[in-house]
Scaffold this motif. Structure first.
Motif, short mmCIF file in Angstrom:
data_model
loop_
_atom_site.label_atom_id
_atom_site.label_comp_id
_atom_site.label_asym_id
_atom_site.label_seq_id
_atom_site.Cartn_x
_atom_site.Cartn_y
_atom_site.Cartn_z
N ALA A 1 -11.39 -13.63 -8.46
CA ALA A 1 -10.72 -12.81 -7.46
C ALA A 1 -11.12 -11.35 -7.60
CB ALA A 1 -9.21 -12.95 -7.60
N TRP A 2 -11.07 -10.65 -6.49
CA TRP A 2 -11.17 -9.20 -6.51
C TRP A 2 -9.85 -8.67 -7.05
CZ3 TRP A 2 -14.92 -5.93 -3.98
CH2 TRP A 2 -16.00 -6.62 -3.44
N THR A 3 -9.88 -7.50 -7.69
CA THR A 3 -8.64 -6.87 -8.14
C THR A 3 -8.54 -5.50 -7.50
OG1 THR A 3 -9.70 -5.98 -10.13
CG2 THR A 3 -8.55 -8.09 -10.34
N LEU A 4 -7.33 -5.16 -7.11
CA LEU A 4 -7.05 -3.85 -6.52
C LEU A 4 -5.92 -3.21 -7.31
CD1 LEU A 4 -7.38 -1.73 -4.25
CD2 LEU A 4 -5.69 -3.06 -2.93
N HIS A 5 -6.21 -2.08 -7.92
CA HIS A 5 -5.21 -1.31 -8.66
C HIS A 5 -4.91 -0.07 -7.84
CE1 HIS A 5 -5.63 -3.62 -12.44
NE2 HIS A 5 -6.83 -3.85 -11.95
N VAL A 6 -3.64 0.13 -7.50
CA VAL A 6 -3.26 1.26 -6.67
C VAL A 6 -2.14 2.04 -7.34
CG1 VAL A 6 -3.97 0.17 -4.51
CG2 VAL A 6 -1.63 -0.13 -5.31
N ASP A 7 -2.11 3.34 -7.06
CA ASP A 7 -1.01 4.17 -7.52
C ASP A 7 -0.94 5.41 -6.66
OD1 ASP A 7 1.21 4.86 -8.96
OD2 ASP A 7 0.16 5.27 -10.83
N GLY A 8 0.23 5.96 -6.57
CA GLY A 8 0.45 7.19 -5.82
C GLY A 8 1.44 8.04 -6.56
N ALA B 1 4.25 7.48 -1.57
CA ALA B 1 2.86 7.69 -2.00
C ALA B 1 2.28 6.39 -2.56
CB ALA B 1 2.79 8.81 -3.04
N LYS B 2 3.09 5.63 -3.28
CA LYS B 2 2.62 4.35 -3.82
C LYS B 2 2.32 3.36 -2.69
CE LYS B 2 5.02 4.86 -8.23
NZ LYS B 2 3.91 4.87 -9.15
N TYR B 3 3.17 3.34 -1.66
CA TYR B 3 2.90 2.48 -0.50
C TYR B 3 1.63 2.91 0.23
CZ TYR B 3 7.18 -0.29 -0.57
OH TYR B 3 8.17 -1.18 -0.91
N GLU B 4 1.45 4.23 0.38
CA GLU B 4 0.24 4.73 1.04
C GLU B 4 -1.01 4.30 0.28
OE1 GLU B 4 -0.44 6.34 3.93
OE2 GLU B 4 1.65 6.06 4.47
N ALA B 5 -0.95 4.38 -1.05
CA ALA B 5 -2.09 3.95 -1.86
C ALA B 5 -2.39 2.48 -1.60
CB ALA B 5 -1.80 4.17 -3.35
N LEU B 6 -1.35 1.66 -1.54
CA LEU B 6 -1.54 0.24 -1.26
C LEU B 6 -2.15 0.02 0.12
CD1 LEU B 6 -1.20 -2.77 -1.88
CD2 LEU B 6 1.11 -2.60 -0.94
N LEU B 7 -1.63 0.71 1.12
CA LEU B 7 -2.15 0.54 2.48
C LEU B 7 -3.61 0.96 2.58
CD1 LEU B 7 0.94 1.70 4.57
CD2 LEU B 7 0.12 -0.63 4.20
N HIS B 8 -3.97 2.06 1.95
CA HIS B 8 -5.38 2.49 1.94
C HIS B 8 -6.25 1.48 1.21
CE1 HIS B 8 -5.20 6.43 3.89
NE2 HIS B 8 -4.00 6.54 3.34
N PHE C 1 -2.43 -4.85 -8.19
CA PHE C 1 -1.66 -4.37 -9.34
C PHE C 1 -1.12 -2.98 -9.05
CE2 PHE C 1 -4.81 -7.31 -10.95
CZ PHE C 1 -4.05 -8.14 -11.77
N ASN C 2 0.13 -2.76 -9.44
CA ASN C 2 0.77 -1.45 -9.34
C ASN C 2 1.93 -1.46 -10.32
OD1 ASN C 2 3.05 0.36 -8.01
ND2 ASN C 2 1.07 1.12 -7.32
N ASP C 3 2.32 -0.29 -10.82
CA ASP C 3 3.40 -0.22 -11.80
C ASP C 3 4.79 -0.18 -11.16
OD1 ASP C 3 3.01 2.36 -10.80
OD2 ASP C 3 3.82 3.27 -12.62
N SER C 4 4.86 -0.19 -9.82
CA SER C 4 6.14 -0.13 -9.14
C SER C 4 6.68 -1.54 -8.86
CB SER C 4 6.00 0.63 -7.81
OG SER C 4 7.15 0.47 -7.03
N GLN C 5 7.79 -1.89 -9.49
CA GLN C 5 8.41 -3.19 -9.24
C GLN C 5 8.88 -3.28 -7.80
OE1 GLN C 5 11.49 -3.59 -12.16
NE2 GLN C 5 10.12 -4.52 -13.65
N LEU C 6 9.35 -2.17 -7.25
CA LEU C 6 9.81 -2.15 -5.87
C LEU C 6 8.68 -2.50 -4.92
CD1 LEU C 6 12.00 -1.46 -3.74
CD2 LEU C 6 11.14 0.89 -3.82
N LEU C 7 7.56 -1.81 -5.06
CA LEU C 7 6.40 -2.05 -4.19
C LEU C 7 5.90 -3.48 -4.32
CD1 LEU C 7 4.04 -0.96 -2.37
CD2 LEU C 7 2.86 -0.48 -4.50
N MET C 8 5.67 -3.92 -5.55
CA MET C 8 5.12 -5.26 -5.75
C MET C 8 6.14 -6.34 -5.34
SD MET C 8 2.16 -4.43 -6.44
CE MET C 8 1.53 -6.08 -6.57
N GLY C 9 7.43 -6.06 -5.52
CA GLY C 9 8.45 -7.00 -5.08
C GLY C 9 8.45 -7.18 -3.58
N HIS C 10 8.21 -6.09 -2.85
CA HIS C 10 8.12 -6.19 -1.39
C HIS C 10 6.89 -6.98 -0.98
CE1 HIS C 10 10.79 -2.44 -0.50
NE2 HIS C 10 11.49 -3.48 -0.87
#
Length: 167
Positions: free
Chosen positions: A72-79, A115-122, A138-147
């Motif tokens: 798989a490709w991996t995408l690490h995002v953060d804001g 900002a974390k959501y924007e990073a994910l969208l980009h 991958f992201n360190d935000s449980q809220l973002l990844m939970g959504h």
């Protein structure tokens, strides 16, 4: 109001420039009345696992322990949002280990979570442009990844719908 910094690295190529970087960072923290959680602070480390990455003298690499599927490709995002500076970063890595990195400032006001959501969208837009197949995010935000993985219920169901439609 107390403000605490989340996920910060100060990295330099030489000891002399590192001390200047630390001093500037502490001046900025003090200027904006921001605090560090001393129990989470680590100083003088030449290489360390940090979130989904390994930080070392040569740069930043994805932590191989966090890459579950080699196909798989991996995408690490953060804001991050600090006063008027809102930045996002992403690292997209192919199964053959080719790496595509992007970082930029947002031109509008946003909270840290926004900002974390924007990073994910980009990041998701980049994966669509590159016709990426299997993708692990991958992201360190449980809220973002939970959504994203639907383990948390979003207040705004259109955000979850948008995110799942862009996969």
């Amino acid at each position: 109001m107390d403000v605490y910094v989340d996920d910060m690295i100060i990295k330099s190529k030489t000891a002399s420039t590192h001390m200047a970087g630390l001093a500037e960072t502490f001046r900025m923290l003090k200027r904006f009345n921001m605090h560090l959680n001393i129990s989470k602070c680590i100083f003088g480390v030449s290489s360390r696992k940090f979130l989904e990455f390994i930080i070392h003298q040569r740069g930043i690499d994805t932590n191989p322990e966090k890459e579950h599927s080699k196909g798989a490709w991996t995408l690490h995002v953060d804001g991050s949002a600090i006063i008027e500076v809102i930045g996002v970063g992403l690292i997209l890595k192919s199964p053959s280990r080719e790496t595509y990195e992007r970082s930029f400032r947002l031109q509008f006001r946003a909270t840290n979570n926004e900002a974390k959501y924007e990073a994910l969208l980009h990041g998701l837009c980049l994966t669509l442009e590159m016709h990426v197949g299997d993708l692990e995010v991958f992201n360190d935000s449980q809220l973002l990844m939970g959504h994203v993985n639907r383990s948390y219920k979003a207040r705004d169901p259109t955000m979850v719908q948008y995110l799942t439609e862009t996969r």
